[in-house]
Design an enzyme around this catalytic site. Structure first.
Site, PDB file in Angstrom:
ATOM      1  N   LYS A 277     -13.588  24.303 -62.381  1.00  0.00           N
ATOM      2  CA  LYS A 277     -13.611  23.737 -61.024  1.00  0.00           C
ATOM      3  C   LYS A 277     -14.871  22.887 -60.845  1.00  0.00           C
ATOM      4  O   LYS A 277     -15.808  22.975 -61.639  1.00  0.00           O
ATOM      5  CB  LYS A 277     -13.565  24.879 -59.999  1.00  0.00           C
ATOM      6  CG  LYS A 277     -14.743  25.858 -60.094  1.00  0.00           C
ATOM      7  CD  LYS A 277     -14.448  27.151 -59.346  1.00  0.00           C
ATOM      8  CE  LYS A 277     -15.603  28.131 -59.509  1.00  0.00           C
ATOM      9  NZ  LYS A 277     -15.301  29.457 -58.948  1.00  0.00           N
TER      10      LYS A 277
ATOM     11  N   ARG B 294     -14.050  38.321 -48.980  1.00  0.00           N
ATOM     12  CA  ARG B 294     -13.796  36.893 -48.825  1.00  0.00           C
ATOM     13  C   ARG B 294     -12.286  36.721 -48.844  1.00  0.00           C
ATOM     14  O   ARG B 294     -11.576  37.532 -48.261  1.00  0.00           O
ATOM     15  CB  ARG B 294     -14.497  36.158 -49.982  1.00  0.00           C
ATOM     16  CG  ARG B 294     -15.137  34.868 -49.603  1.00  0.00           C
ATOM     17  CD  ARG B 294     -15.957  34.279 -50.748  1.00  0.00           C
ATOM     18  NE  ARG B 294     -15.224  34.184 -52.003  1.00  0.00           N
ATOM     19  CZ  ARG B 294     -15.670  33.558 -53.083  1.00  0.00           C
ATOM     20  NH1 ARG B 294     -16.843  32.975 -53.073  1.00  0.00           N
ATOM     21  NH2 ARG B 294     -14.963  33.514 -54.192  1.00  0.00           N
TER      22      ARG B 294
ATOM     23  N   TYR C 230     -44.117  10.334 -50.829  1.00  0.00           N
ATOM     24  CA  TYR C 230     -44.023  10.579 -49.388  1.00  0.00           C
ATOM     25  C   TYR C 230     -44.851  11.784 -48.972  1.00  0.00           C
ATOM     26  O   TYR C 230     -44.869  12.808 -49.653  1.00  0.00           O
ATOM     27  CB  TYR C 230     -42.562  10.844 -49.007  1.00  0.00           C
ATOM     28  CG  TYR C 230     -41.678   9.627 -49.082  1.00  0.00           C
ATOM     29  CD1 TYR C 230     -41.866   8.543 -48.227  1.00  0.00           C
ATOM     30  CD2 TYR C 230     -40.658   9.565 -50.014  1.00  0.00           C
ATOM     31  CE1 TYR C 230     -41.036   7.429 -48.292  1.00  0.00           C
ATOM     32  CE2 TYR C 230     -39.827   8.454 -50.096  1.00  0.00           C
ATOM     33  CZ  TYR C 230     -40.028   7.391 -49.217  1.00  0.00           C
ATOM     34  OH  TYR C 230     -39.205   6.300 -49.293  1.00  0.00           O
TER      35      TYR C 230
ATOM     36  N   MET D  21     -35.622   9.862 -53.226  1.00  0.00           N
ATOM     37  CA  MET D  21     -34.183   9.715 -53.465  1.00  0.00           C
ATOM     38  C   MET D  21     -33.905   9.214 -54.884  1.00  0.00           C
ATOM     39  O   MET D  21     -32.979   9.668 -55.550  1.00  0.00           O
ATOM     40  CB  MET D  21     -33.574   8.745 -52.450  1.00  0.00           C
ATOM     41  CG  MET D  21     -32.063   8.693 -52.502  1.00  0.00           C
ATOM     42  SD  MET D  21     -31.352   7.512 -51.349  1.00  0.00           S
ATOM     43  CE  MET D  21     -31.769   8.214 -49.772  1.00  0.00           C
TER      44      MET D  21
HETATM   45  C1  LIG Z   1     -15.654  30.391 -59.961  1.00  0.00           C
HETATM   46  C2  LIG Z   1     -14.859  31.603 -60.226  1.00  0.00           C
HETATM   47  C3  LIG Z   1     -14.972  32.288 -61.447  1.00  0.00           C
HETATM   48  C4  LIG Z   1     -15.979  31.917 -62.513  1.00  0.00           C
HETATM   49  O1  LIG Z   1     -17.235  32.529 -62.252  1.00  0.00           O
HETATM   50  P1  LIG Z   1     -18.458  32.416 -63.283  1.00  0.00           P
HETATM   51  O2  LIG Z   1     -19.509  33.252 -62.670  1.00  0.00           O
HETATM   52  O3  LIG Z   1     -18.831  30.963 -63.305  1.00  0.00           O
HETATM   53  O4  LIG Z   1     -17.980  32.895 -64.593  1.00  0.00           O
HETATM   54  C5  LIG Z   1     -14.120  33.350 -61.667  1.00  0.00           C
HETATM   55  N1  LIG Z   1     -13.222  33.753 -60.728  1.00  0.00           N
HETATM   56  C6  LIG Z   1     -13.111  33.131 -59.532  1.00  0.00           C
HETATM   57  C7  LIG Z   1     -12.127  33.625 -58.536  1.00  0.00           C
HETATM   58  C8  LIG Z   1     -13.927  32.054 -59.234  1.00  0.00           C
HETATM   59  O5  LIG Z   1     -13.822  31.458 -58.048  1.00  0.00           O
END
Ligand SMILES: *Cc1c(COP(=O)(O)O)cnc(C)c1O
Length: 340
Positions: free
Chosen positions: A34, A122, A235, A282
């Site tokens: 992701k 969650r 800055y 930046m």
């Molecule tokens: C992002 C995610 C993972 C991966 O977690 P890591 O700590 O990066 O291995 C696994 N399961 C779910 C549901 C996630 O959202």
């Protein structure tokens, strides 16, 4: 010369996957890609991970999954995030993408994983619905696998108790931290993100778990100048030279992902550790030098021994956020893929 260069090492991704597979001893490894592969480039990472033995790809959104489907026909792709519009569900169905259901109804005609909330608080169902069609997976997610193993084990027990009589459905719970530290949590498959990239889920040295960072980020000194005692850089005059001090200006700033709270972290200039000083701008930041160096001297911001975990400690965050923040827009940096 480019302002900076971001390099992804596919060899490191493959070695990390093989290291995890050795640890797994039978469970499947699903690579979590992701957020554009945690800033590394989802398609490149996915290809390397699948080539090394990962058996599925996990993402957060349907559009992320659709982009991968175009590259990886026939690969199992799972969307971990909550369901969105019915239009997206339709796209997922057409593209043979699996979805995660964490509340209410299960959509028709699409394979789903039911997500149980066993303590993360969650997204997730409180309990499993009566048998539903098209359920191919049962999952949960740990809140504390990286820092409170006891609570993670409590979550695991709740998950096992709730799912024990669901034979034939893939059960998966472990993220990277649980995969490495809680063998019983590995079940049928694990969902590893951060470890695949060679980063530590514990924000310690990834080498301790046999992992190798896959991303490096390099720039150079674009200008070198002598600050006289009492003169400042940047800055807010946050750094004022106490004595005559050579400084170098690096053409990378917070818009590139070198965050404002990285003042004080170290980078490698001509191979030596040097401190980032003054306010990060930046488009640039300054490093303190011990002598005059030529313009063009290489500066390593990440990789080659400079760890995302170190930057994270300085910025009071986690390595995940450091790498996700790196901006690979070709208008700002050059991105290359190597196979080391
Ligand atoms: C992002 C995610 C993972 C991966 O977690 P890591 O700590 O990066 O291995 C696994 N399961 C779910 C549901 C996630 O959202």
């Amino acid at each position: 010369m480019h302002r900076s260069e971001v390099t992804l090492d596919l060899g490191a991704i493959a070695r990390n996957v093989r290291t995890l597979l050795r640890v797994l001893d039978g469970a499947e490894l699903w690579a979590v890609v992701k957020a554009d592969g945690y800033g590394h480039g989802a398609t490149d990472v996915a290809g390397a991970a699948l080539g090394a033995g990962a058996t599925a790809l996990c993402v957060a959104t349907v559009p992320e999954a659709l982009a991968l489907r175009r590259e990886f026909e026939g690969t199992r792709i799972v969307v971990l995030g909550p369901l969105s519009t019915s239009r997206e569900i339709g796209h997922a169905r057409d593209a043979d993408i699996e979805l995660t259901v964490s509340q209410d109804e299960i959509p028709d005609g699409v394979r789903v994983h039911l997500k149980l909330d066993t303590g993360m608080g969650r997204f997730g169902l409180r309990e499993l619905p009566d048998r539903a069609a098209n359920v191919v997976g049962l999952m949960t997610h740990f809140a504390t696998a990286d820092n409170d193993e006891a609570f993670a084990r409590t979550q695991l027990e709740r998950f096992l108790a709730a799912t024990n009589d669901h034979a034939g459905v893939t059960r998966h719970a472990a993220n990277s931290a649980a995969t490495l530290r809680i063998p019983e949590a590995r079940l049928d498959a694990v969902r590893c993100g951060v470890a695949v990239y060679g980063l530590s889920p514990f924000n310690t040295d990834p080498g301790d778990d046999g992992l190798e960072p896959a991303l490096s980020w390099q720039s150079h000194l674009a200008q070198v100048k002598l600050l006289h005692a009492g003169e400042s850089t940047g800055y807010g005059r946050r750094f004022v030279a106490e004595r005559d001090t050579w400084i170098g200006l690096v053409p990378v700033g917070y818009a590139d992902g070198f965050r404002r709270d990285l003042t004080g972290t170290t980078v490698r200039v001509a191979g030596e550790r040097r401190r980032a000083i003054g306010t990060v701008s930046m488009d640039s930041f300054a490093v303190e030098l011990d002598r005059e160096l030529p313009v063009g001297t290489p500066v390593v911001l990440l990789g080659h021994g400079v760890l995302a975990e170190e930057h994270a400690r300085v910025a009071d965050t986690i390595n995940y956020e450091i790498v996700c923040g790196i901006n690979s827009d070709p208008r700002r940096t050059r991105r290359t893929v190597a196979n080391g």
